[in-house]
Structures are given as C-alpha cells and as structure tokens.
Design a protein around this motif. Structure first.
Motif, PDB file in Angstrom:
ATOM      1  N   LYS A  82     101.974  94.545 -22.969  1.00 23.51           N
ATOM      2  CA  LYS A  82     102.609  92.960 -22.667  1.00 23.51           C
ATOM      3  C   LYS A  82     102.609  92.421 -20.925  1.00 23.51           C
ATOM      4  O   LYS A  82     101.965  91.277 -20.771  1.00 23.51           O
ATOM      5  N   THR A  83     102.607  93.879 -20.494  1.00 19.96           N
ATOM      6  CA  THR A  83     102.722  93.222 -19.090  1.00 19.96           C
ATOM      7  C   THR A  83     101.331  93.094 -18.131  1.00 19.96           C
ATOM      8  O   THR A  83     101.763  91.942 -17.442  1.00 19.96           O
ATOM      9  N   VAL A  84     100.883  93.777 -18.314  1.00 20.99           N
ATOM     10  CA  VAL A  84      99.763  93.385 -18.262  1.00 20.99           C
ATOM     11  C   VAL A  84      99.264  91.623 -18.414  1.00 20.99           C
ATOM     12  O   VAL A  84      98.548  91.154 -18.009  1.00 20.99           O
ATOM     13  N   GLU A  85      99.068  91.760 -19.951  1.00 20.05           N
ATOM     14  CA  GLU A  85      99.312  90.634 -20.931  1.00 20.05           C
ATOM     15  C   GLU A  85     100.387  89.341 -19.587  1.00 20.05           C
ATOM     16  O   GLU A  85      99.252  87.658 -19.025  1.00 20.05           O
ATOM     17  N   THR A  86     100.215  89.424 -19.203  1.00 23.18           N
ATOM     18  CA  THR A  86     101.785  88.154 -19.069  1.00 23.18           C
ATOM     19  C   THR A  86     100.932  88.341 -17.408  1.00 23.18           C
ATOM     20  O   THR A  86     101.141  87.106 -17.000  1.00 23.18           O
ATOM     21  N   GLU A 136      98.396  88.543 -15.782  1.00 26.68           N
ATOM     22  CA  GLU A 136      96.728  87.815 -15.865  1.00 26.68           C
ATOM     23  C   GLU A 136      96.841  86.525 -16.319  1.00 26.68           C
ATOM     24  O   GLU A 136      96.138  85.591 -16.194  1.00 26.68           O
ATOM     25  N   ASN A 137      98.455  85.882 -16.997  1.00 26.06           N
ATOM     26  CA  ASN A 137      98.126  84.516 -17.849  1.00 26.06           C
ATOM     27  C   ASN A 137      99.303  83.862 -15.932  1.00 26.06           C
ATOM     28  O   ASN A 137      99.763  83.060 -16.484  1.00 26.06           O
ATOM     29  N   GLY A 138      99.676  83.950 -15.158  1.00 29.21           N
ATOM     30  CA  GLY A 138     100.559  84.144 -14.788  1.00 29.21           C
ATOM     31  C   GLY A 138     101.498  84.186 -15.229  1.00 29.21           C
ATOM     32  O   GLY A 138     102.577  83.453 -15.573  1.00 29.21           O
ATOM     33  N   VAL A 139     102.979  85.217 -13.888  1.00 31.64           N
ATOM     34  CA  VAL A 139     103.868  85.087 -14.797  1.00 31.64           C
ATOM     35  C   VAL A 139     105.069  84.176 -13.660  1.00 31.64           C
ATOM     36  O   VAL A 139     104.423  83.031 -13.187  1.00 31.64           O
ATOM     37  N   VAL A 140     106.387  84.281 -14.865  1.00 29.53           N
ATOM     38  CA  VAL A 140     106.946  82.859 -14.880  1.00 29.53           C
ATOM     39  C   VAL A 140     108.165  83.229 -14.182  1.00 29.53           C
ATOM     40  O   VAL A 140     108.681  84.321 -14.805  1.00 29.53           O
ATOM     41  N   LEU A 141     108.437  82.894 -13.393  1.00 29.60           N
ATOM     42  CA  LEU A 141     109.597  83.396 -12.107  1.00 29.60           C
ATOM     43  C   LEU A 141     111.187  83.199 -12.897  1.00 29.60           C
ATOM     44  O   LEU A 141     110.801  82.595 -13.335  1.00 29.60           O
ATOM     45  N   GLU A 142     112.093  83.798 -12.581  1.00 31.14           N
ATOM     46  CA  GLU A 142     113.176  83.587 -13.151  1.00 31.14           C
ATOM     47  C   GLU A 142     114.228  81.739 -13.011  1.00 31.14           C
ATOM     48  O   GLU A 142     114.633  81.154 -13.234  1.00 31.14           O
ATOM     49  N   ASP A 143     113.429  81.587 -11.427  1.00 32.08           N
ATOM     50  CA  ASP A 143     113.622  80.712 -11.101  1.00 32.08           C
ATOM     51  C   ASP A 143     112.338  78.903 -11.430  1.00 32.08           C
ATOM     52  O   ASP A 143     112.864  78.068 -11.621  1.00 32.08           O
ATOM     53  N   GLY A 144     111.661  79.477 -12.574  1.00 28.71           N
ATOM     54  CA  GLY A 144     110.901  78.877 -12.875  1.00 28.71           C
ATOM     55  C   GLY A 144     109.819  78.908 -13.194  1.00 28.71           C
ATOM     56  O   GLY A 144     108.172  77.764 -12.868  1.00 28.71           O
ATOM     57  N   THR A 145     109.331  79.256 -11.721  1.00 27.84           N
ATOM     58  CA  THR A 145     108.242  79.314 -10.782  1.00 27.84           C
ATOM     59  C   THR A 145     106.513  80.157 -11.215  1.00 27.84           C
ATOM     60  O   THR A 145     107.205  80.830 -11.513  1.00 27.84           O
ATOM     61  N   ARG A 146     105.623  79.303 -11.458  1.00 27.88           N
ATOM     62  CA  ARG A 146     104.667  80.296 -11.678  1.00 27.88           C
ATOM     63  C   ARG A 146     103.347  80.679 -10.785  1.00 27.88           C
ATOM     64  O   ARG A 146     103.184  79.815 -10.365  1.00 27.88           O
ATOM     65  N   CYS A 147     103.608  81.964 -11.166  1.00 23.83           N
ATOM     66  CA  CYS A 147     102.159  82.431  -9.896  1.00 23.83           C
ATOM     67  C   CYS A 147     101.280  81.989 -10.964  1.00 23.83           C
ATOM     68  O   CYS A 147     100.829  82.331 -11.895  1.00 23.83           O
ATOM     69  N   LEU A 148     100.814  82.543  -9.705  1.00 23.46           N
ATOM     70  CA  LEU A 148      98.798  82.907  -9.917  1.00 23.46           C
ATOM     71  C   LEU A 148      98.852  83.665 -10.994  1.00 23.46           C
ATOM     72  O   LEU A 148      99.498  84.522 -11.395  1.00 23.46           O
ATOM     73  N   PRO A 149      97.656  83.824 -11.169  1.00 23.61           N
ATOM     74  CA  PRO A 149      97.324  85.144 -12.744  1.00 23.61           C
ATOM     75  C   PRO A 149      96.874  86.411 -11.279  1.00 23.61           C
ATOM     76  O   PRO A 149      96.534  85.886 -10.156  1.00 23.61           O
ATOM     77  N   ALA A 150      98.009  87.763 -11.791  1.00 23.79           N
ATOM     78  CA  ALA A 150      97.442  88.910 -11.475  1.00 23.79           C
ATOM     79  C   ALA A 150      96.889  89.796 -12.540  1.00 23.79           C
ATOM     80  O   ALA A 150      96.980  89.784 -13.129  1.00 23.79           O
TER      81      ALA A 150
END
Length: 255
Positions: A143-147, A149-163
């Motif tokens: 589940k972590t790998v998939e999250t 790859e899709n771009g993690v959404v941080l606690e403040d709502g910021t979406r990260c680039l795919p990693a």
C-alpha cells in the motif's frame, strides 16, 4: 597574476596572512618552495600548495561532502557547526551548500561556489532525482508503494509528485526512496502520511552520481567535470537499489 593575490583570491587568507605563509615556507608552486609574493602564476595552469594541500584555483569548485548528523546546511557560523566548516579555511571562500539536508539527516551534500550549477541542480524544472536510504519504524508494505507512486498527500493537504520506494533486500525496516522534488522534511512527512516513522535518513545519490563509499562522515572530495555531468543523468531505480544493498546494508548496525 601575483602569487599573493592568487592565494588571497582563492582562499580565506588576507594578502598580509599570505605573505606570512610565504615567509614561513608553507607555499609551493609546481612542487617547488616559493617565498616571493610577487611571483607571477597562472591560476588555471600552475599548481599551488598551502601546507601540503593543493589550492583549487579554477573559477568554479564543487565538493561532495558526506554530511554527518548534528550540523546545519548553512554558511552562517554560530553555535551549531555548518557544513561549510568541514572544509579547511583556505577552501571556504565563496562556498555554499547547493540544497540542504536536515540537521539529523546524513549523506551526500554538494558544496559549491558555482551559482549557475546550484540553480541547475535545484531548479524544479529539471527534477533531478535524489535517493535516500531510510530506516523505518515499520516495514514498507505494498500500500505504501502504491501511495508513493500516485503522489502522497501530506497532512497539510499538499500533494507530492509521484515517488518510488522499495524495501532494501534482506534488511529489516529499511527502504530506498526516489524523489523528484525537495519539500521541507519531505521524506519524514511522506512516511508519516502512511502511518510510518523515519528513524534514520541518509542521502545516497543525486541523479546518476552516487556518494563515494570511501568518504567517512565529515569527509569531502573535489568533483571533476565528468562527476558533475552525472548529476544530470537519471539512473535505473533497480541499479541504485543494488548499490545500496552492496554498500549500505549494515550502515546503521553499529550505531
């Protein structure tokens, strides 16, 4: 160019201090002792040594530092040691960190006096991949790998680039992360968003240039042009994973 001016221009010494170094016999030019401050030298062609250390006189210099914990990525001196202070005083003039690592993060950091290079490294448009070895409180699950790859959404709502993230083979709770951006405390915040916790963090590679495995903590080396070119190449993620498995599988065991 006069020898005393050349040394002063490429070090932290004043002209007066340089003349004292010359008087004491601490300077060599092309391997021979030199005491004449007016000696004409070519900064690009002559080798100048201060107390046995070659003085880099090229216009631009970039160093790879194996940053230890407990120092800050800054040029401002104070109570906490800065990354620039790992260089001897004669090499620090005009040097600054190209990017930053948190005070408790270890590993590869570049120090340079080349503003254009620093801009190229840090420019969001280039998306130079950076690779981190992470020791975690819990294992990496699918589940972590998939999250990631899709771009993690941080606690403040910021979406990260795919990693990308992958467990290091045979090493408990240790993973390799590939990022293409550099938000504040990003790796720690990304794992917090998937209910995990970063216990140790080590940057092992930037672009196609890995950290020199012979560098001890706090050690540095001068990069060549061919090394800098590798920064702008993107390696295969599996190759970086194998590199980490070979050289860093027991990195934190003795700490």
């Amino acid at each position: 160019m006069r020898l005393d001016k050349c040394i002063a221009d490429h070090s932290a010494y004043s002209r007066k201090e340089v003349k004292e170094l010359l008087r004491r016999g601490s300077v060599r030019v092309n391997g021979a002792p030199e005491q004449d401050p007016g000696r004409q030298v070519d900064p690009e062609g002559d080798e100048i040594m201060l107390a046995g250390v070659i003085l880099p006189t090229a216009l631009h210099r970039t160093y790879m530092l194996n940053k230890p914990k407990g120092c800050i990525s800054s040029t401002r001196t104070g109570k906490t040691k800065t990354v620039v202070e790992f260089l001897p005083p004669e090499l620090r003039k005009g040097i600054f960190p190209a990017g930053r690592l948190d005070v408790d993060t270890e590993g590869m950091l570049l120090l340079t006096n080349d503003g254009d290079l620093a801009h190229r490294i840090l420019s969001p448009r280039r998306h130079i991949p950076k690779y981190y070895l992470v020791q975690l409180a819990k294992p990496v699950v699918e589940k972590t790998v998939e999250t990631f790859e899709n771009g993690v959404v941080l606690e403040d709502g910021t979406r990260c680039l795919p990693a990308r993230v992958a467990a290091l083979p045979g090493v408990e709770n240790t993973a390799l992360v590939e990022l293409h951006e550099g938000k504040f405390h990003q790796v720690k915040r990304m794992f917090a968003a998937v209910e995990n916790h970063v216990e140790q963090l080590l940057r092992v590679q930037m672009g196609g240039l890995p950290i020199d495995v012979k560098l001890g903590k706090g050690d540095y080396l001068l990069l060549l042009h061919k090394d800098i070119e590798r920064l702008f190449k993107t390696p295969d993620f599996s190759e970086v994973l194998r590199f980490c498995a070979c050289f860093f599988c027991s990195y934190w065991i003795n700490e």
